[in-house]
Enzyme design. Sequence first.
Site, mmCIF file in Angstrom:
data_model
loop_
_atom_site.group_PDB
_atom_site.id
_atom_site.type_symbol
_atom_site.label_atom_id
_atom_site.label_comp_id
_atom_site.label_asym_id
_atom_site.label_seq_id
_atom_site.Cartn_x
_atom_site.Cartn_y
_atom_site.Cartn_z
ATOM 1 N N CYS A 268 41.109 45.241 35.538
ATOM 2 C CA CYS A 268 41.970 46.076 36.397
ATOM 3 C C CYS A 268 41.454 45.878 37.812
ATOM 4 O O CYS A 268 40.598 46.622 38.274
ATOM 5 C CB CYS A 268 41.858 47.548 35.990
ATOM 6 S SG CYS A 268 42.374 47.872 34.297
ATOM 7 N N PRO A 271 42.365 47.005 44.350
ATOM 8 C CA PRO A 271 42.515 46.080 45.468
ATOM 9 C C PRO A 271 41.403 45.039 45.589
ATOM 10 O O PRO A 271 41.413 44.265 46.539
ATOM 11 C CB PRO A 271 42.511 47.010 46.681
ATOM 12 C CG PRO A 271 41.666 48.167 46.244
ATOM 13 C CD PRO A 271 41.909 48.343 44.772
ATOM 14 N N GLY A 273 37.744 45.413 45.212
ATOM 15 C CA GLY A 273 36.358 45.705 45.603
ATOM 16 C C GLY A 273 35.352 45.107 44.636
ATOM 17 O O GLY A 273 34.404 44.418 45.039
ATOM 18 N N LYS A 274 35.567 45.336 43.349
ATOM 19 C CA LYS A 274 34.564 44.874 42.383
ATOM 20 C C LYS A 274 34.723 43.380 42.097
ATOM 21 O O LYS A 274 33.727 42.681 41.883
ATOM 22 C CB LYS A 274 34.634 45.720 41.114
ATOM 23 C CG LYS A 274 34.320 47.175 41.435
ATOM 24 C CD LYS A 274 34.370 48.085 40.247
ATOM 25 C CE LYS A 274 34.308 49.540 40.689
ATOM 26 N NZ LYS A 274 35.530 50.007 41.418
ATOM 27 N N GLU A 292 45.671 41.998 37.239
ATOM 28 C CA GLU A 292 46.331 43.143 37.890
ATOM 29 C C GLU A 292 47.772 43.216 37.387
ATOM 30 O O GLU A 292 48.469 42.211 37.357
ATOM 31 C CB GLU A 292 46.267 42.999 39.419
ATOM 32 C CG GLU A 292 47.089 43.999 40.202
ATOM 33 C CD GLU A 292 46.794 45.466 39.873
ATOM 34 O OE1 GLU A 292 45.624 45.874 39.834
ATOM 35 O OE2 GLU A 292 47.767 46.221 39.636
ATOM 36 N N ASP A 319 49.429 42.515 32.017
ATOM 37 C CA ASP A 319 49.092 43.839 31.482
ATOM 38 C C ASP A 319 47.825 43.693 30.650
ATOM 39 O O ASP A 319 47.835 43.044 29.598
ATOM 40 C CB ASP A 319 50.266 44.328 30.622
ATOM 41 C CG ASP A 319 50.019 45.726 30.068
ATOM 42 O OD1 ASP A 319 48.880 46.234 30.149
ATOM 43 O OD2 ASP A 319 50.992 46.306 29.534
ATOM 44 N N ASP A 338 37.678 48.528 34.859
ATOM 45 C CA ASP A 338 37.640 49.582 35.888
ATOM 46 C C ASP A 338 39.019 50.240 35.858
ATOM 47 O O ASP A 338 39.880 49.960 36.680
ATOM 48 C CB ASP A 338 37.339 48.942 37.248
ATOM 49 C CG ASP A 338 37.049 49.968 38.322
ATOM 50 O OD1 ASP A 338 36.491 51.035 38.002
ATOM 51 O OD2 ASP A 338 37.379 49.702 39.491
ATOM 52 N N CYS A 391 36.748 56.211 38.276
ATOM 53 C CA CYS A 391 36.311 57.025 39.421
ATOM 54 C C CYS A 391 36.861 58.430 39.225
ATOM 55 O O CYS A 391 37.370 59.044 40.148
ATOM 56 C CB CYS A 391 36.756 56.415 40.744
ATOM 57 S SG CYS A 391 38.533 56.237 40.920
HETATM 58 C C1 LIG Z 1 40.883 51.866 39.520
HETATM 59 S S1 LIG Z 1 41.943 50.648 40.108
HETATM 60 C C2 LIG Z 1 40.870 49.252 40.124
HETATM 61 C C3 LIG Z 1 40.016 49.169 41.340
HETATM 62 C C4 LIG Z 1 39.353 47.815 41.485
HETATM 63 N N1 LIG Z 1 38.600 47.439 40.311
HETATM 64 C C5 LIG Z 1 38.433 47.766 42.693
HETATM 65 O O1 LIG Z 1 37.228 47.881 42.553
HETATM 66 O O2 LIG Z 1 38.944 47.590 43.795
HETATM 67 C C6 LIG Z 1 42.928 50.278 38.724
HETATM 68 C C7 LIG Z 1 43.881 49.120 38.938
HETATM 69 O O3 LIG Z 1 44.411 48.785 37.654
HETATM 70 C C8 LIG Z 1 45.767 48.456 37.805
HETATM 71 N N2 LIG Z 1 46.389 48.634 36.477
HETATM 72 C C9 LIG Z 1 46.991 49.738 35.959
HETATM 73 N N3 LIG Z 1 47.400 49.503 34.711
HETATM 74 C C10 LIG Z 1 47.046 48.223 34.421
HETATM 75 C C11 LIG Z 1 47.212 47.387 33.282
HETATM 76 N N4 LIG Z 1 47.839 47.844 32.191
HETATM 77 N N5 LIG Z 1 46.753 46.127 33.332
HETATM 78 C C12 LIG Z 1 46.131 45.656 34.458
HETATM 79 N N6 LIG Z 1 45.955 46.402 35.573
HETATM 80 C C13 LIG Z 1 46.403 47.670 35.548
HETATM 81 C C14 LIG Z 1 46.255 49.394 38.883
HETATM 82 O O4 LIG Z 1 47.431 48.893 39.479
HETATM 83 C C15 LIG Z 1 45.062 49.420 39.829
HETATM 84 O O5 LIG Z 1 45.200 48.431 40.802
#
Ligand SMILES: C[S@@+](CC[C@H](N)C(=O)[O-])C[C@H]1O[C@@H](n2cnc3c(N)ncnc32)[C@H](O)[C@@H]1O
Length: 455
Positions: A268, A271, A273-274, A292, A319, A338, A391
């Site tokens: 996931c 944007p 960061g990780k 993503e 997904d 994440d 988070c």
């Molecule tokens: C908590 S954020 C991740 C932050 C990211 N790891 C960072 O450190 O910048 C969760 C992300 O997962 C995406 N997301 C939500 N459902 C998802 C899915 N089923 N598969 C992949 N990504 C998904 C969201 O759009 C979002 O960008």
Amino acid sequence: MAGRPTNPAAGARGIAFDVLRRVEEGGAYASRALDAALGAAGALDPREAGLATELVYGTLRRALALDAALAPHSRRALAELDPAARVALRLGAYQLLVLGTPAHAAVGETVALAKAVDHGRAAGYVNAVLRSLSRAARFPDPPALEADPAGHVAAAEALPRWVAEEWVGWLGAGEALALARAMNAPAPLCVRTPDREALLARARAAGLAAAPAARAPGGVVLTGASVGELARAAGGVPFQVQDEAAQLVTLLAAGDLAGRPARVLDACAAPGGKAFHLAELLGPGAEVVAIELHPRKADELAREAARRGLPAVRVVCADAGKPIPGLEPGSFDAVLVDAPCAGLGTLRRHPELKLRRAPGDLPRMAALQRKIALNAARYARPGAPVVYSICSLSRAEGPEVVETLLGEGFRRAPPPAGFPADVLDARGDLLTLPSRHGTDGFYAARLVRDVPSTD
Ligand SMILES: C[S@@+](CC[C@H](N)C(=O)[O-])C[C@H]1O[C@@H](n2cnc3c(N)ncnc32)[C@H](O)[C@@H]1O
């Protein structure tokens, strides 16, 4: 009372009113809406910008307590009022009750803002309620902590009662109160950089108050500085805004792979960061597959990886809750999940979530988190760590999701050597709290399974 935003030229209160309306009526994030409004206002006196910031964040942090203080003075329930009238009342009440602004200024200027919206139809009502409040300007007394711990935490720190109940049930009344209080204090700017000494030197040379983060080796904490000021001071030294706890999550997932040509799955990723931290941490020949779901975010992620010169990051729009096309199960040296979450660990930076989240969000998020975690974990090779992180601070999204993975043959794995022990709980999971660690609230568990996935 819907209508066009008032003119930002109205100064700090006008900017705050517009931003709070965007948050209340348009579902905007306060931080983004405020940055945009301050940018649009152009050369603003720093004191006015500071007051606008205080009014926006303070009003959102204290909104539930402001509503409770306003309620006895309003014939109509606050929830039934037109959103702009509700925003005006909270903004006026914050000035009266928290900032101690003289009544004539707090009421007069707030009513003037309300007048500029929708032909001023609600201005008379806002005037009457704020005048009444100004004659008996006080928050209702919270119930005693011993008699009603969650009620006390909720009322004293303007937290939804259901969140207070969750934190009291999980962490105990004392910690829950300290946590709720810490969530109402401004968070420092924290960034990650691959060259900490250089960034610290440049920031300090420019007069910015910069210090190394306590635990994350690439972290720099700045007090009273903006991202723009740091960017100007940095003179090309790369950095990324990222809370220290988020940096620790990456290190929990892959700190032991530093400098190695490893393959890591970030399930996931936007944007980024990780994902970008992983790419900086791993060695030549490494690959970070960044998944993503949302195409717009995936595109932005790929563009940002290119802009930062991180070719190790390969973005896949998919997904992560379903088999991911083109990826071989059991083929990654580490998997980071994440997951999307309710964000209750980030209330310092996103106080609007206090008003936006509802109890039903937790089971809904937990179901999604389980699905993503179970699917993504299949891509770890036997013996490779799977780190699940959020988070948010709730048992449903944290330890209870981890229980699902433990039921699938995973066990807890020790953290990488040298990982800071003070952010680990009794089970060895990461639990950071602003009240204890000065960081955002994160929960993460490092798991491992010794046999390949059977599905
Ligand atoms: C908590 S954020 C991740 C932050 C990211 N790891 C960072 O450190 O910048 C969760 C992300 O997962 C995406 N997301 C939500 N459902 C998802 C899915 N089923 N598969 C992949 N990504 C998904 C969201 O759009 C979002 O960008």
